[in-house]
Design an enzyme around this catalytic site. Structure first.
Site, PDB file in Angstrom:
ATOM      1  N   ARG A  51       0.843  -1.205   0.000  1.00  0.00           N
ATOM      2  CA  ARG A  51       0.000   0.000   0.000  1.00  0.00           C
ATOM      3  C   ARG A  51       0.872   1.246   0.000  1.00  0.00           C
ATOM      4  O   ARG A  51       0.490   2.298  -0.495  1.00  0.00           O
ATOM      5  CB  ARG A  51      -0.953  -0.005   1.217  1.00  0.00           C
ATOM      6  CG  ARG A  51      -1.871   1.194   1.235  1.00  0.00           C
ATOM      7  CD  ARG A  51      -3.096   1.117   2.155  1.00  0.00           C
ATOM      8  NE  ARG A  51      -3.117   0.075   3.137  1.00  0.00           N
ATOM      9  CZ  ARG A  51      -2.458   0.128   4.310  1.00  0.00           C
ATOM     10  NH1 ARG A  51      -1.747   1.187   4.633  1.00  0.00           N
ATOM     11  NH2 ARG A  51      -2.534  -0.875   5.157  1.00  0.00           N
ATOM     12  N   TYR A 103     -17.537  15.149 -15.886  1.00  0.00           N
ATOM     13  CA  TYR A 103     -17.853  13.727 -15.849  1.00  0.00           C
ATOM     14  C   TYR A 103     -18.958  13.494 -14.807  1.00  0.00           C
ATOM     15  O   TYR A 103     -18.875  14.021 -13.690  1.00  0.00           O
ATOM     16  CB  TYR A 103     -16.577  12.967 -15.462  1.00  0.00           C
ATOM     17  CG  TYR A 103     -16.783  11.498 -15.307  1.00  0.00           C
ATOM     18  CD1 TYR A 103     -17.012  10.699 -16.416  1.00  0.00           C
ATOM     19  CD2 TYR A 103     -16.755  10.902 -14.058  1.00  0.00           C
ATOM     20  CE1 TYR A 103     -17.211   9.340 -16.280  1.00  0.00           C
ATOM     21  CE2 TYR A 103     -16.943   9.543 -13.911  1.00  0.00           C
ATOM     22  CZ  TYR A 103     -17.177   8.769 -15.021  1.00  0.00           C
ATOM     23  OH  TYR A 103     -17.368   7.435 -14.879  1.00  0.00           O
ATOM     24  N   ASP A 176      -8.856  18.477 -14.846  1.00  0.00           N
ATOM     25  CA  ASP A 176      -9.008  17.094 -15.308  1.00  0.00           C
ATOM     26  C   ASP A 176      -8.634  17.072 -16.792  1.00  0.00           C
ATOM     27  O   ASP A 176      -9.340  17.637 -17.632  1.00  0.00           O
ATOM     28  CB  ASP A 176     -10.461  16.644 -15.088  1.00  0.00           C
ATOM     29  CG  ASP A 176     -10.687  15.188 -15.467  1.00  0.00           C
ATOM     30  OD1 ASP A 176      -9.946  14.669 -16.326  1.00  0.00           O
ATOM     31  OD2 ASP A 176     -11.619  14.567 -14.913  1.00  0.00           O
ATOM     32  N   LYS A 201      -8.694   5.955 -19.405  1.00  0.00           N
ATOM     33  CA  LYS A 201      -9.054   6.436 -20.740  1.00  0.00           C
ATOM     34  C   LYS A 201      -7.820   6.486 -21.642  1.00  0.00           C
ATOM     35  O   LYS A 201      -7.214   5.459 -21.868  1.00  0.00           O
ATOM     36  CB  LYS A 201      -9.749   7.793 -20.592  1.00  0.00           C
ATOM     37  CG  LYS A 201     -10.796   7.839 -19.460  1.00  0.00           C
ATOM     38  CD  LYS A 201     -12.007   6.951 -19.702  1.00  0.00           C
ATOM     39  CE  LYS A 201     -12.905   6.798 -18.479  1.00  0.00           C
ATOM     40  NZ  LYS A 201     -13.344   8.034 -17.831  1.00  0.00           N
TER      41      LYS A 201
END
Ligand SMILES: *Cc1c(COP(=O)(O)O)cnc(C)c1O
Length: 410
Positions: A51, A103, A176, A201
């Protein structure tokens, strides 16, 4: 050894990666491990637990940071996880002023989740620096947040102007950059403080990974984000990090074809009698084409178009190569109806006000042969009853829907 002064394509292939120390393997290994053996208590090689640290993830982070021209890349298990972490770190107990056309999942987080952390989110049309300036409150506004081009209306905001508004109010600007990709636009160079991506994407580009990343220069903020990420856990796995790294190696080869096919798609739709309007920043008819041409070097494969709702549905269900799917930026062309799919979580009055109607169709032009894409659109717009089963043969039998608490899209 490739370095930071290398040109974009060389950074795509090499940044963040060096031959593996033991064998010299040229491909960064998938360090599929949850923990690392220590030589003595607290004596280790800088790797304690997955992690906190993972070499495959770190290579992908350094690679994408280099593509955006930022000092730090911090990867997450999804784009939304990246946005949420940033909001928690910079805006807890304060205010975010955000572009309203985002989005759908980001809007849902902003309006239905962040209030639980005491974050107030104000949505504005960020194309208007005046509206942005009136919404920010010095001292209270911690973050100005925008997408450009926006999803799905392809609105374009002046990043440098928004950065000035944010700076004057003592807030950070986050952009973004998912729709443009760093091949076409680098917001940090225009004054943004943080760039976020859904690496799902264009960056990964092959429709086989869910991921997100924040890229930024500020050392202290990066340290704080690292601290919150390790303390809350939304990290991407080694295999997903490796696939993303594999994807970015060809970003500079894929994007020119996405740009080209996006333009072909936009021009075809613009000239088609069934299409009422086309939204594509690369078309001179786009209201912010001049700005887009200034702050972007290409316009990506994202296009949306307004049709009569029946025609929109027929088109989205009738294409053979453009696959009916949520998501974008993959090598495969995709089509969707945002109001019913990606933006189903946005309240209907807000959708209507912005123009996200049931007749709005969003296209993600892939990297197939452009002539086939145009023929595909042409055929679907002509045929009243083309089925979308495609070459895979008969449809699968319908399965009962899986349990979902809310039917409001992804
Ligand atoms: C998909 C997307 C997101 C969310 O990313 P996930 O990886 O799906 O969590 C955020 N912003 C934009 C512009 C997107 O297209």
């Amino acid at each position: 050894m490739p370095g930071p002064t290398d040109r974009f394509g060389t950074r795509c292939v090499h940044a963040g990666q060096s031959p593996e120390a033991v064998t010299g393997a040229i491909a960064t290994p998938v360090f599929q491990t949850s923990t690392y053996v220590q030589e003595g208590v607290g004596r280790h090689k800088g790797y304690e637990y997955a992690r906190l640290q993972n070499p495959t993830r770190e290579a992908a982070e350094a690679n994408i940071a280099a593509l955006e021209g930022g000092a730090h890349g911090i990867a997450f298990s999804s784009g939304l996880a990246a946005i949420e972490c940033l909001a928690k770190v910079v805006a807890a107990g304060g205010r975010i002023v955000s572009e309203e056309n985002l989005y759908g999942g980001a809007i849902r987080m902003f309006t239905q989740v962040l209030d639980r952390l005491g974050i107030e989110v104000v949505l504005v049309d960020s194309r208007d620096p005046g509206a942005l300036g009136r919404a920010v409150r010095p001292g209270a506004t911690r973050l100005v947040y925008l997408e450009t081009p926006t999803n799905p209306l392809m609105r374009v905001t002046d990043i440098a102007a928004a950065a000035e508004v944010a700076r004057a109010a003592g807030a950070l600007l986050c952009v973004d950059n998912t729709f443009a990709s760093p091949y076409n636009q680098t917001p940090l160079a225009l004054g943004a403080d943080v760039v976020v991506h859904s690496t799902t994407k264009y960056l990964n580009g092959h429709s086989d990974v869910l991921g997100g990343i924040l890229v930024l220069d500020d050392d202290a903020l990066a340290e704080e984000i690292h601290f919150v990420r390790k303390s809350t856990g939304p990290v991407p796995g080694p295999m997903d990090s490796w696939l993303t790294l594999r994807g970015t190696k060809t970003l500079h080869l894929r994007m020119p074809r996405h740009n080209e096919n996006g333009m072909l798609t936009a021009e075809f739709l613009r000239d088609h009698p069934a299409v009422r309007a086309v939204h594509y920043p690369g078309l001179p008819s786009h209201p912010d084409h001049a700005l887009a041409a200034r702050q972007m070097s290409g316009f990506s494969g994202m296009v949306s178009a307004e049709l009569a709702p029946d025609d929109a549905k027929r088109l989205a269900e009738g294409t053979r190569i453009f696959r009916l799917a949520e998501s974008l930026g993959g090598v495969e062309s995709m089509v969707c109806i945002p109001s019913l799919m990606t933006h189903a979580s946005v309240p209907e009055p807000d959708r209507r006000r912005m123009g996200i109607t049931d007749g709005l169709v969003r296209f993600s032009a892939g990297i197939e042969d452009g002539a086939d894409l145009i023929e595909d659109l042409d055929r679907a717009l002509r045929a009243g009853h083309t089925r979308k089963d495609g070459p895979a043969g008969p449809r699968r039998p319908a399965r009962p829907p899986t349990a979902q608490t809310r039917k409001d899209g992804p």
